[in-house]
Design an enzyme around this catalytic site. Structure first.
Site, PDB file in Angstrom:
ATOM      1  CG  HIS A 112     -32.457  28.822  -6.641  1.00  0.00           C
ATOM      2  ND1 HIS A 112     -32.797  30.007  -7.244  1.00  0.00           N
ATOM      3  CD2 HIS A 112     -33.280  27.885  -7.179  1.00  0.00           C
ATOM      4  CE1 HIS A 112     -33.790  29.806  -8.100  1.00  0.00           C
ATOM      5  NE2 HIS A 112     -34.099  28.509  -8.087  1.00  0.00           N
ATOM      6  CG  HIS A 117     -33.895  24.983  -9.227  1.00  0.00           C
ATOM      7  ND1 HIS A 117     -35.017  25.501  -8.617  1.00  0.00           N
ATOM      8  CD2 HIS A 117     -33.709  23.756  -8.678  1.00  0.00           C
ATOM      9  CE1 HIS A 117     -35.482  24.620  -7.746  1.00  0.00           C
ATOM     10  NE2 HIS A 117     -34.701  23.554  -7.749  1.00  0.00           N
ATOM     11  CG  ASP A 149     -34.781  28.015 -13.982  1.00  0.00           C
ATOM     12  OD1 ASP A 149     -34.380  27.269 -13.063  1.00  0.00           O
ATOM     13  OD2 ASP A 149     -35.777  28.755 -13.862  1.00  0.00           O
ATOM     14  CG  HIS A 150     -32.375  30.378 -11.189  1.00  0.00           C
ATOM     15  ND1 HIS A 150     -32.974  31.568 -10.862  1.00  0.00           N
ATOM     16  CD2 HIS A 150     -33.381  29.511 -11.423  1.00  0.00           C
ATOM     17  CE1 HIS A 150     -34.294  31.410 -10.885  1.00  0.00           C
ATOM     18  NE2 HIS A 150     -34.572  30.173 -11.220  1.00  0.00           N
ATOM     19  CG  HIS A 178     -37.631  27.692  -5.075  1.00  0.00           C
ATOM     20  ND1 HIS A 178     -38.699  27.200  -5.780  1.00  0.00           N
ATOM     21  CD2 HIS A 178     -36.595  27.745  -5.960  1.00  0.00           C
ATOM     22  CE1 HIS A 178     -38.322  26.951  -7.036  1.00  0.00           C
ATOM     23  NE2 HIS A 178     -37.054  27.285  -7.162  1.00  0.00           N
ATOM     24  CG  ASP A 211     -37.104  30.626  -8.896  1.00  0.00           C
ATOM     25  OD1 ASP A 211     -37.045  31.700  -9.536  1.00  0.00           O
ATOM     26  OD2 ASP A 211     -36.926  29.515  -9.423  1.00  0.00           O
ATOM     27  CG  HIS A 257     -39.399  32.187 -12.954  1.00  0.00           C
ATOM     28  ND1 HIS A 257     -39.135  31.468 -14.099  1.00  0.00           N
ATOM     29  CD2 HIS A 257     -38.609  31.664 -11.982  1.00  0.00           C
ATOM     30  CE1 HIS A 257     -38.230  30.535 -13.823  1.00  0.00           C
ATOM     31  NE2 HIS A 257     -37.886  30.633 -12.553  1.00  0.00           N
TER      32      HIS A 257
END
Ligand code: ZN
Ligand code: FE
Length: 254
Positions: A55, A57, A59-60, A113, A132, A170
């Site tokens: 996805h 975000h 942090d990905h 999410h 996530d 995570h």
């Protein structure tokens, strides 16, 4: 079978490098940052063929463009997120297959999410890279989707073979477990898992992957049918989606 390397990065993210030893093809799932990916590739003597994103975000996808520039890899991501993920070469939709040498992943769309979230199921290796969407004893926050969408997405995961290993993005397991215990204090498998997680975390070890069977036994977001959970939240006569939605709200405030 895939070789899978887990890299713990940032505060609590996991990046996964996956490698098919037969074809020597390699992919990285959700590279938040560049350096540990490059270091691992070098140590292993692997060259990167694909980035697989779950996805949009940061942090990905943080290392997408840099890794592509350095390795000339191809970036694979959801069609729905074609305008939000940088550098995409190959767009995927629900049911599509992506090949890494001899290993094949089926792509599942799991909105909740985010709306464009996808997950990668490598059936032969019993591995699910779920970003996530599902965490150990938890699930992703509903930033874009509805509770009903997330619940539907989790039903897709529930139907996978029970020996599937859940490689989430995570390390939230310990806090998730503390929350789960407030809903289901008498669940023996949950108690046992929490003890195991405490020991692992006290040594800074990973609690991931977790087998799907264990998630079915301990994850409150997969357990709307538990009478103990229903009684804890006073929802014995509600639908599974209503119960799921309530558990998600309680977790947001935990
Ligand atoms: Zn996210
Ligand atoms: Fe994340």
């Amino acid at each position: 079978m895939l070789d899978i390397v887990q890299l713990a990065v940032l505060n609590d993210n996991y990046i996964y490098l996956i490698h098919d030893p037969v074809s020597t093809q390699t992919a990285v799932i959700d590279p938040a940052i560049t350096e540990p990916v490059l270091t691992t590739l070098e140590e292993k003597g692997w060259s990167l063929n694909y980035i697989l994103n779950t996805h949009h975000h940061w942090d990905h996808i943080g290392a997408n463009l840099e890794l592509k520039k350095i390795t000339q890899c191809k970036i694979v991501a959801a069609n729905t997120d074609c305008s939000r993920i940088p550098g995409i070469d190959l767009l995927l939709s629900h049911g599509d297959k992506i090949k890494l040498g001899n290993e094949v992943a089926t792509v599942l769309e799991t909105p909740g999410h985010t709306l464009g979230h996808i997950i990668y199921h490598f059936a032969n290796s019993h591995a699910l890279f779920c970003g996530d969407t599902l965490f150990s004893m938890g699930c992703g926050r509903l930033f874009e989707g509805t509770a009903e969408q997330m619940w539907q997405s989790l039903q897709l995961i529930k139907q996978l073979p029970k020996q599937t290993h859940i490689y989430c993005a995570h390390e939230y397991t310990q806090t998730n477990g503390e929350f789960a215990l407030t809903l289901e204090p008498n669940n023996p498998q949950l108690q046992q898992r929490i003890q195991q997680v405490k020991v692992l975390r006290s040594k800074q070890q990973s609690t991931i992957p977790s087998p799907l069977l264990q998630e079915l036994q301990t994850n409150p977001f997969l357990r709307e049918n538990s009478l103990e959970i229903q009684q804890s939240i006073n929802m014995t006569n509600k639908t599974e989606i209503e119960i799921f939605s309530k558990i998600r709200q309680l977790k947001d405030a935990f």
